[in-house]
Scaffold this motif. Sequence first.
Motif, PDB file in Angstrom:
ATOM      1  N   ASN A  65       0.820  -1.211   0.000  1.00 50.86           N
ATOM      2  CA  ASN A  65       0.000   0.000   0.000  1.00 50.86           C
ATOM      3  C   ASN A  65       0.857   1.265   0.000  1.00 50.86           C
ATOM      4  OD1 ASN A  65      -2.439  -1.369  -0.104  1.00 50.86           O
ATOM      5  ND2 ASN A  65      -2.678  -1.435   2.122  1.00 50.86           N
ATOM      6  N   LYS A  66       2.002   1.219   0.670  1.00 56.04           N
ATOM      7  CA  LYS A  66       2.932   2.354   0.634  1.00 56.04           C
ATOM      8  C   LYS A  66       3.468   2.561  -0.788  1.00 56.04           C
ATOM      9  CE  LYS A  66       4.480   2.020   5.451  1.00 56.04           C
ATOM     10  NZ  LYS A  66       5.612   1.658   6.361  1.00 56.04           N
ATOM     11  N   ALA A  67       3.794   1.448  -1.442  1.00 56.83           N
ATOM     12  CA  ALA A  67       4.278   1.524  -2.824  1.00 56.83           C
ATOM     13  C   ALA A  67       3.190   2.065  -3.743  1.00 56.83           C
ATOM     14  CB  ALA A  67       4.735   0.146  -3.297  1.00 56.83           C
ATOM     15  N   LEU A  68       1.946   1.650  -3.518  1.00 57.52           N
ATOM     16  CA  LEU A  68       0.835   2.145  -4.332  1.00 57.52           C
ATOM     17  C   LEU A  68       0.646   3.651  -4.161  1.00 57.52           C
ATOM     18  CD1 LEU A  68      -1.909  -0.618  -3.970  1.00 57.52           C
ATOM     19  CD2 LEU A  68      -0.714   0.065  -6.053  1.00 57.52           C
ATOM     20  N   VAL A  89       3.006   5.802  -3.685  1.00 53.87           N
ATOM     21  CA  VAL A  89       4.038   6.417  -4.533  1.00 53.87           C
ATOM     22  C   VAL A  89       3.626   6.365  -6.001  1.00 53.87           C
ATOM     23  CG1 VAL A  89       6.432   6.235  -5.316  1.00 53.87           C
ATOM     24  CG2 VAL A  89       5.887   5.855  -2.903  1.00 53.87           C
ATOM     25  N   ILE A  90       3.098   5.209  -6.410  1.00 51.80           N
ATOM     26  CA  ILE A  90       2.707   5.004  -7.813  1.00 51.80           C
ATOM     27  C   ILE A  90       1.570   5.939  -8.223  1.00 51.80           C
ATOM     28  CG2 ILE A  90       1.625   3.337  -9.381  1.00 51.80           C
ATOM     29  CD1 ILE A  90       3.191   1.147  -7.790  1.00 51.80           C
ATOM     30  N   THR A  91       0.543   6.029  -7.380  1.00 54.63           N
ATOM     31  CA  THR A  91      -0.597   6.889  -7.725  1.00 54.63           C
ATOM     32  C   THR A  91      -0.197   8.362  -7.726  1.00 54.63           C
ATOM     33  OG1 THR A  91      -1.306   6.798  -5.397  1.00 54.63           O
ATOM     34  CG2 THR A  91      -2.392   5.310  -6.938  1.00 54.63           C
ATOM     35  N   SER A  92       0.760   8.701  -6.892  1.00 51.87           N
ATOM     36  CA  SER A  92       1.283  10.074  -6.901  1.00 51.87           C
ATOM     37  C   SER A  92       1.999  10.356  -8.213  1.00 51.87           C
ATOM     38  CB  SER A  92       2.235  10.275  -5.721  1.00 51.87           C
ATOM     39  OG  SER A  92       2.773  11.586  -5.732  1.00 51.87           O
ATOM     40  N   MET A  93       2.751   9.388  -8.705  1.00 49.93           N
ATOM     41  CA  MET A  93       3.438   9.521  -9.997  1.00 49.93           C
ATOM     42  C   MET A  93       2.433   9.694 -11.132  1.00 49.93           C
ATOM     43  SD  MET A  93       6.304   6.522  -9.456  1.00 49.93           S
ATOM     44  CE  MET A  93       6.811   6.511 -11.184  1.00 49.93           C
ATOM     45  N   ALA A  94       1.299   9.007 -11.007  1.00 49.52           N
ATOM     46  CA  ALA A  94       0.266   9.065 -12.044  1.00 49.52           C
ATOM     47  C   ALA A  94      -0.685  10.247 -11.850  1.00 49.52           C
ATOM     48  CB  ALA A  94      -0.534   7.763 -12.053  1.00 49.52           C
ATOM     49  N   ARG A  95      -0.448  11.036 -10.788  1.00 45.90           N
ATOM     50  CA  ARG A  95      -1.277  12.203 -10.472  1.00 45.90           C
ATOM     51  C   ARG A  95      -2.746  11.822 -10.234  1.00 45.90           C
ATOM     52  NH1 ARG A  95       1.181  16.964 -14.485  1.00 45.90           N
ATOM     53  NH2 ARG A  95       3.331  16.837 -13.680  1.00 45.90           N
ATOM     54  N   ILE A  96      -2.911  10.734  -9.510  1.00 43.02           N
ATOM     55  CA  ILE A  96      -4.242  10.297  -9.094  1.00 43.02           C
ATOM     56  C   ILE A  96      -4.432  10.720  -7.645  1.00 43.02           C
ATOM     57  CG2 ILE A  96      -5.735   8.306  -8.657  1.00 43.02           C
ATOM     58  CD1 ILE A  96      -4.301   6.879 -10.951  1.00 43.02           C
ATOM     59  N   LYS A  97      -5.382  11.583  -7.398  1.00 40.16           N
ATOM     60  CA  LYS A  97      -5.584  12.134  -6.062  1.00 40.16           C
ATOM     61  C   LYS A  97      -6.653  11.344  -5.305  1.00 40.16           C
ATOM     62  CE  LYS A  97      -4.147  16.769  -7.481  1.00 40.16           C
ATOM     63  NZ  LYS A  97      -4.540  18.206  -7.595  1.00 40.16           N
ATOM     64  N   LYS A  98      -6.337  10.099  -5.049  1.00 39.57           N
ATOM     65  CA  LYS A  98      -7.226   9.229  -4.278  1.00 39.57           C
ATOM     66  C   LYS A  98      -6.379   8.396  -3.335  1.00 39.57           C
ATOM     67  CE  LYS A  98     -11.145   8.562  -7.445  1.00 39.57           C
ATOM     68  NZ  LYS A  98     -11.861   7.589  -8.306  1.00 39.57           N
ATOM     69  N   HIS A  99      -7.005   8.005  -2.225  1.00 43.49           N
ATOM     70  CA  HIS A  99      -6.316   7.087  -1.308  1.00 43.49           C
ATOM     71  C   HIS A  99      -6.527   5.666  -1.847  1.00 43.49           C
ATOM     72  CE1 HIS A  99      -4.653   5.304   2.244  1.00 43.49           C
ATOM     73  NE2 HIS A  99      -5.792   4.696   2.538  1.00 43.49           N
ATOM     74  N   VAL A 100      -5.516   5.153  -2.515  1.00 46.30           N
ATOM     75  CA  VAL A 100      -5.615   3.853  -3.169  1.00 46.30           C
ATOM     76  C   VAL A 100      -4.889   2.795  -2.352  1.00 46.30           C
ATOM     77  CG1 VAL A 100      -5.013   2.532  -5.233  1.00 46.30           C
ATOM     78  CG2 VAL A 100      -5.814   4.885  -5.456  1.00 46.30           C
ATOM     79  N   THR A 101      -5.591   1.728  -2.033  1.00 44.34           N
ATOM     80  CA  THR A 101      -4.991   0.568  -1.379  1.00 44.34           C
ATOM     81  C   THR A 101      -5.140  -0.621  -2.321  1.00 44.34           C
ATOM     82  OG1 THR A 101      -7.041  -0.165  -0.303  1.00 44.34           O
ATOM     83  CG2 THR A 101      -5.704   1.482   0.868  1.00 44.34           C
ATOM     84  N   TYR A 102      -4.560  -1.753  -1.916  1.00 44.21           N
ATOM     85  CA  TYR A 102      -4.640  -2.909  -2.804  1.00 44.21           C
ATOM     86  C   TYR A 102      -6.082  -3.351  -3.023  1.00 44.21           C
ATOM     87  CZ  TYR A 102      -2.510  -6.689  -5.363  1.00 44.21           C
ATOM     88  OH  TYR A 102      -2.097  -7.510  -6.369  1.00 44.21           O
TER      89      TYR A 102
END
Length: 204
Positions: free
Chosen positions: A119-122, A124-137
Amino acid sequence: AYPFRKFKIKQEKGSHEFLTPDELKKLENLEVHDLKLRHVLDAFLFCCYVGLRFSDFCQLTPSNFIRVNGKRWLHFKSIKTGIELRLPLHLLFEGKALAILDRYCITEFASLGSNSEVNKALSVITSMARIKKHVTYHTARHTCATLLIHQGVPITTVQKLLGHTSVKTTEIYSEILSSTILRDLKAIKRKRVVSNFQNYASPR
């Protein structure tokens, strides 16, 4: 007499985060050069396409992938529910899960580490993709249910694909996109136009 016998607790429908088609496409097109992040992203996308829980993904072995009439299916028993599932990978999201599988050894692919690390890695990934949501597995599972319904798959079929014993559970997991509402209303309008034309054109 019990003073609270007429008192009822109102249950609010839970909020379940999911990715829209545009957000999912952002992740599909994201260039990730770090091998660990790439692995987490591919595993997350795989579960977006098949709707697996984290626990079920991590138990996968080569024996879970079988061939039916030459096509690859995923066959496993859910850890949480004990329900056996058979998923036709070539028919889900245009077979995108298969393209990911072909890049990995199954045993290594399923070795992700702990859920919290992933979830920590996700994040980072969603931040790179500029997705402003709290994404978990688990967002992958919600995304799968939501987008299948968005594509027009009956909710009872989605229920079977996710391994829910009740369709009410599937309704909780899924959300209705505004574009889904527009699509369904336009479909009704088209049917009405065709019906009116057929009635007008039919000989009297």
